[in-house]
Motif scaffolding. Sequence first.
Motif, PDB file in Angstrom:
ATOM      1  N   GLN A 217       0.608  -1.052  -0.213  1.00  0.00           N
ATOM      2  CA  GLN A 217       0.265  -0.301  -0.258  1.00  0.00           C
ATOM      3  C   GLN A 217       0.810   1.190   0.327  1.00  0.00           C
ATOM      4  O   GLN A 217       0.424   1.807  -0.448  1.00  0.00           O
ATOM      5  CB  GLN A 217      -0.756  -0.069   1.121  1.00  0.00           C
ATOM      6  N   ILE A 260       3.397   8.668   2.609  1.00  0.00           N
ATOM      7  CA  ILE A 260       2.535   7.470   2.219  1.00  0.00           C
ATOM      8  C   ILE A 260       1.869   7.958   1.792  1.00  0.00           C
ATOM      9  O   ILE A 260       1.951   8.627   0.845  1.00  0.00           O
ATOM     10  CB  ILE A 260       1.227   8.477   3.474  1.00  0.00           C
ATOM     11  N   THR A 261       0.664   7.169   0.674  1.00  0.00           N
ATOM     12  CA  THR A 261       0.101   6.795  -0.457  1.00  0.00           C
ATOM     13  C   THR A 261      -1.372   7.115  -0.312  1.00  0.00           C
ATOM     14  O   THR A 261      -2.180   7.053   1.569  1.00  0.00           O
ATOM     15  CB  THR A 261       0.531   5.901  -0.833  1.00  0.00           C
ATOM     16  N   ASP A 262      -2.191   7.223  -1.277  1.00  0.00           N
ATOM     17  CA  ASP A 262      -4.229   7.554  -0.570  1.00  0.00           C
ATOM     18  C   ASP A 262      -3.855   6.422  -0.808  1.00  0.00           C
ATOM     19  O   ASP A 262      -4.850   6.090   0.367  1.00  0.00           O
ATOM     20  CB  ASP A 262      -4.551   8.294  -2.107  1.00  0.00           C
ATOM     21  N   ILE A 265      -3.630   5.639   3.666  1.00  0.00           N
ATOM     22  CA  ILE A 265      -4.923   6.878   3.610  1.00  0.00           C
ATOM     23  C   ILE A 265      -6.168   6.172   3.607  1.00  0.00           C
ATOM     24  O   ILE A 265      -7.297   6.018   4.866  1.00  0.00           O
ATOM     25  CB  ILE A 265      -4.761   8.359   3.089  1.00  0.00           C
ATOM     26  N   GLU A 266      -6.756   5.455   3.252  1.00  0.00           N
ATOM     27  CA  GLU A 266      -8.106   4.656   2.356  1.00  0.00           C
ATOM     28  C   GLU A 266      -7.993   3.163   3.826  1.00  0.00           C
ATOM     29  O   GLU A 266      -9.053   4.040   4.541  1.00  0.00           O
ATOM     30  CB  GLU A 266      -8.381   3.962   1.520  1.00  0.00           C
ATOM     31  N   GLN A 267      -7.193   3.055   4.324  1.00  0.00           N
ATOM     32  CA  GLN A 267      -7.238   1.781   4.700  1.00  0.00           C
ATOM     33  C   GLN A 267      -7.140   2.303   5.615  1.00  0.00           C
ATOM     34  O   GLN A 267      -7.430   1.643   5.882  1.00  0.00           O
ATOM     35  CB  GLN A 267      -5.750   1.074   4.657  1.00  0.00           C
ATOM     36  N   LEU A 268      -6.328   3.136   6.200  1.00  0.00           N
ATOM     37  CA  LEU A 268      -6.260   3.976   7.775  1.00  0.00           C
ATOM     38  C   LEU A 268      -7.266   4.579   8.040  1.00  0.00           C
ATOM     39  O   LEU A 268      -7.897   4.147   9.149  1.00  0.00           O
ATOM     40  CB  LEU A 268      -4.770   4.826   7.867  1.00  0.00           C
ATOM     41  N   LYS A 269      -7.921   4.885   7.392  1.00  0.00           N
ATOM     42  CA  LYS A 269      -9.160   5.662   7.556  1.00  0.00           C
ATOM     43  C   LYS A 269     -10.508   4.181   8.043  1.00  0.00           C
ATOM     44  O   LYS A 269     -11.212   4.741   9.220  1.00  0.00           O
ATOM     45  CB  LYS A 269     -10.513   6.086   6.465  1.00  0.00           C
TER      46      LYS A 269
END
Length: 271
Positions: A217, A260-262, A265-269
Amino acid sequence: MANNLLKGKRGIIFGALDERSIAWKVAEVAKAEGAIFTLTNAPIAMRMGEINKLAEACDSEIIPADATSIEDLENLFSKSVEILGGKIDFVLHSIGMSPNVRKGRDYGDLNYDWLTKTLDVSAISFHKVMQTAEKLDAMNEWGSILGLSYIAAQRTFPDYSDMAHAKAMLESIARSYGERYARLKKVRVNTISQSPTMTTAGTGVGGFDVFYSYADQMSPLGNASALDCANYCAMMFSDYTKMVTMQNLMHDGGFSSSGITDRLIEQLKKD
């Protein structure tokens, strides 16, 4: 698709254990690209793996060798030159082992005898390989020698433990011996810092599955596969990279340059 990148070249490939090994993939690609080579591994690793199957597929001979033994390495290079009909054009050092990691020893409680073994097998053996090749004058001019590394040589990763020190030493040896071998024989020496890869050795590190997903990711191109790495190795063995030496080459889908990558970020959200 093969392009005869290595037509007429002779090599030695260390470390092919099974079909998941990077060294195994390198052998298959090198064969497809027109190279001839010998295969080698430590006797204990040969008993654990399936190297005979690979040797048959690649029409290669196997020469058992403990890479920490000068006597074994002398025999390996001498026999390889004899079997292949000339001096060596490329060498792949795909060797790494840590008893501390294997046995789950905490980094704050290392067994130092095991640490010494880790460094000898995973890094100092790289120096021994090149010193032996030099003393036997076994390498052709403009030859290429590669060691496989990992970004833990520069950054901290839990559970990678003393292997991180081994990889840092491996890269240092590549620079120092690369300078020497370039002057003496125009032989180039590099390391490739590969993505976390689903090999037998890689998956033996604690928490590997989680980190593999994280790295994938974090990498704009995703993790580089063992086959991707093999193709890169073939290019580094070829004449197209004859002026590249003393480098640690990142082969990680962009992981080493990403903040960091999008995707992450989406996974962390979600978490």
